[in-house]
Design an enzyme around this catalytic site. Structure first.
Site, PDB file in Angstrom:
ATOM      1  N   LYS A  57       0.760  -1.156   0.054  1.00  0.00           N
ATOM      2  CA  LYS A  57       0.169   0.033   0.081  1.00  0.00           C
ATOM      3  C   LYS A  57       0.893   1.256  -0.048  1.00  0.00           C
ATOM      4  CE  LYS A  57      -3.886  -2.156   2.168  1.00  0.00           C
ATOM      5  NZ  LYS A  57      -4.314  -2.617   3.501  1.00  0.00           N
ATOM      6  N   GLN A 101      -4.956  -1.239   9.806  1.00  0.00           N
ATOM      7  CA  GLN A 101      -4.818  -2.621   9.188  1.00  0.00           C
ATOM      8  C   GLN A 101      -5.406  -3.604   9.901  1.00  0.00           C
ATOM      9  OE1 GLN A 101      -3.621  -3.360   5.783  1.00  0.00           O
ATOM     10  NE2 GLN A 101      -3.803  -5.425   6.144  1.00  0.00           N
ATOM     11  N   ASP A 124     -11.125   2.759   3.843  1.00  0.00           N
ATOM     12  CA  ASP A 124     -11.830   1.652   3.978  1.00  0.00           C
ATOM     13  C   ASP A 124     -13.362   1.549   3.741  1.00  0.00           C
ATOM     14  OD1 ASP A 124      -9.984  -0.400   3.866  1.00  0.00           O
ATOM     15  OD2 ASP A 124      -9.480   0.144   6.258  1.00  0.00           O
TER      16      ASP A 124
HETATM   17  N1  GUN Z   1      -6.805  -6.586   6.293  1.00  0.00           N
HETATM   18  C1  GUN Z   1      -6.879  -7.210   5.099  1.00  0.00           C
HETATM   19  N2  GUN Z   1      -7.408  -6.683   4.119  1.00  0.00           N
HETATM   20  C2  GUN Z   1      -7.899  -5.464   4.891  1.00  0.00           C
HETATM   21  C3  GUN Z   1      -8.459  -4.065   4.212  1.00  0.00           C
HETATM   22  O1  GUN Z   1      -8.969  -3.852   3.126  1.00  0.00           O
HETATM   23  N3  GUN Z   1      -8.557  -3.119   5.074  1.00  0.00           N
HETATM   24  C4  GUN Z   1      -7.993  -3.163   6.227  1.00  0.00           C
HETATM   25  N4  GUN Z   1      -8.100  -1.985   7.003  1.00  0.00           N
HETATM   26  N5  GUN Z   1      -7.454  -4.238   6.797  1.00  0.00           N
HETATM   27  C5  GUN Z   1      -7.159  -4.929   6.034  1.00  0.00           C
END
Ligand code: GUN
Length: 296
Positions: A57, A101, A124
């Site tokens: 990311k 996350q 998100d």
């Molecule tokens: N963990 C795995 N996929 C995601 C996601 O799309 N967002 C977040 N915040 N955590 C994750």
């Protein structure tokens, strides 16, 4: 071995095009308004899969011309410490998007943390305000994975109105927002889950199947109507006969590809769309917070 007749929906290629578009629009925003969107990612602990996601990311955020920050807390961090980090990011005008996350360590209440994020920075789309906005047709931050699935569907099918869609899985992160998005496109939507009676029969009715259950190769060829479009959200690591680990989806790919009209592979289908949509959401958040339109 059955022969594949389905179109393989190339999510990696679509995601690369979307990221290029976001990069172009980000450059225009900077040129016209002097604004560089910024995404802050918070990682608690050292989960190896999360480390990989967070690194990717960060890399792709910078490649899109945006500011990227990472905040790391030890796996012993308290909820109060994490809430303080979120409060600081909410108050920081340079931060347009906040992503905490998941999963979080057991001592932390993930819902409380998600709901502490400013909904307008919730890239998100997990905050209840964004879930409510999506459900009621207001402009919302939409969760990245279902948004990516919808983009692939519309790219392949065009107008979805009147189509029968079955979403397998009822999570707040994928299943429920996916169903809301399909409803908004005027599909007739069924949300199936672990208690659904005769899941195979439900699926056989569908023009569109979205599999988001986390069970390796669960969706079988005889569940799929010939010509249906199958979107596989699953990412499962399974041990093969030779002892090696392999990434497989929730769909029995080879067999289903012989029946379906189109199908997303794992890897290279939905997965790459998630980060591309995250960057798109960050650009949207940066514009929306300032009352600006996203550059065309
Ligand atoms: N963990 C795995 N996929 C995601 C996601 O799309 N967002 C977040 N915040 N955590 C994750």
């Amino acid at each position: 071995m059955t022969e594949s007749t389905a179109t393989r929906i190339d999510g990696a290629a679509f995601a690369a095009r979307l990221r290029a578009e976001v990069t172009r629009k980000t450059a225009l925003l900077h040129e016209r308004e002097g604004i560089a969107p910024g995404l802050a990612v918070v990682l608690v602990g050292e989960d190896p899969a999360s480390e990989v996601y967070v690194r990717n990311k960060g890399k792709m955020t910078i490649e899109a011309g945006m500011n990227s920050w990472q905040h790391r807390l030890p796996d012993t961090a308290t909820q109060a410490q994490l809430l303080q980090v979120v409060a600081n990011l909410n108050a920081d005008p340079a931060v347009d998007g906040i992503l905490v996350q998941l999963p979080l360590p057991d001592q932390i209440d993930a819902d409380a943390v998600i709901h502490a994020i400013d909904p307008d920075k919730d890239v998100d789309g997990f905050h209840v305000v964004n879930a409510g906005r999506l459900a009621t047709g207001l402009p919302a931050m939409v969760p990245c994975t279902p948004l990516g699935c919808l983009m692939l569907l519309k790219d392949h099918l065009g107008d979805l109105s009147g189509m029968k869609a079955v979403v397998i899985g009822r999570s707040n992160i994928v299943g429920k927002p996916m169903a809301q998005l399909l409803l908004k496109e005027s599909c007739t939507v069924t949300i199936a889950h672990s208690r659904t009676r005769d899941l195979a029969a439900e699926c056989r009715q569908a023009d569109i199947i979205i599999a988001a259950v986390g069970r390796p190769r669960m969706v079988k060829a005889d569940w799929v109507k010939p010509g249906a479009v199958v979107i596989d959200v699953g990412i499962n690591r399974v041990r093969m006969a030779d002892g090696k680990l392999k990434l497989v989806g929730d769909v029995d790919y080879d067999a289903v590809a012989a029946v379906a009209g189109a199908i997303t592979p794992v890897p290279g289908g939905v997965g790459p769309m998630t980060i591309a949509c995250l960057l798109n959401n960050t650009l949207e958040a940066a514009c929306r917070r300032r009352g600006l339109a996203v550059p065309a």
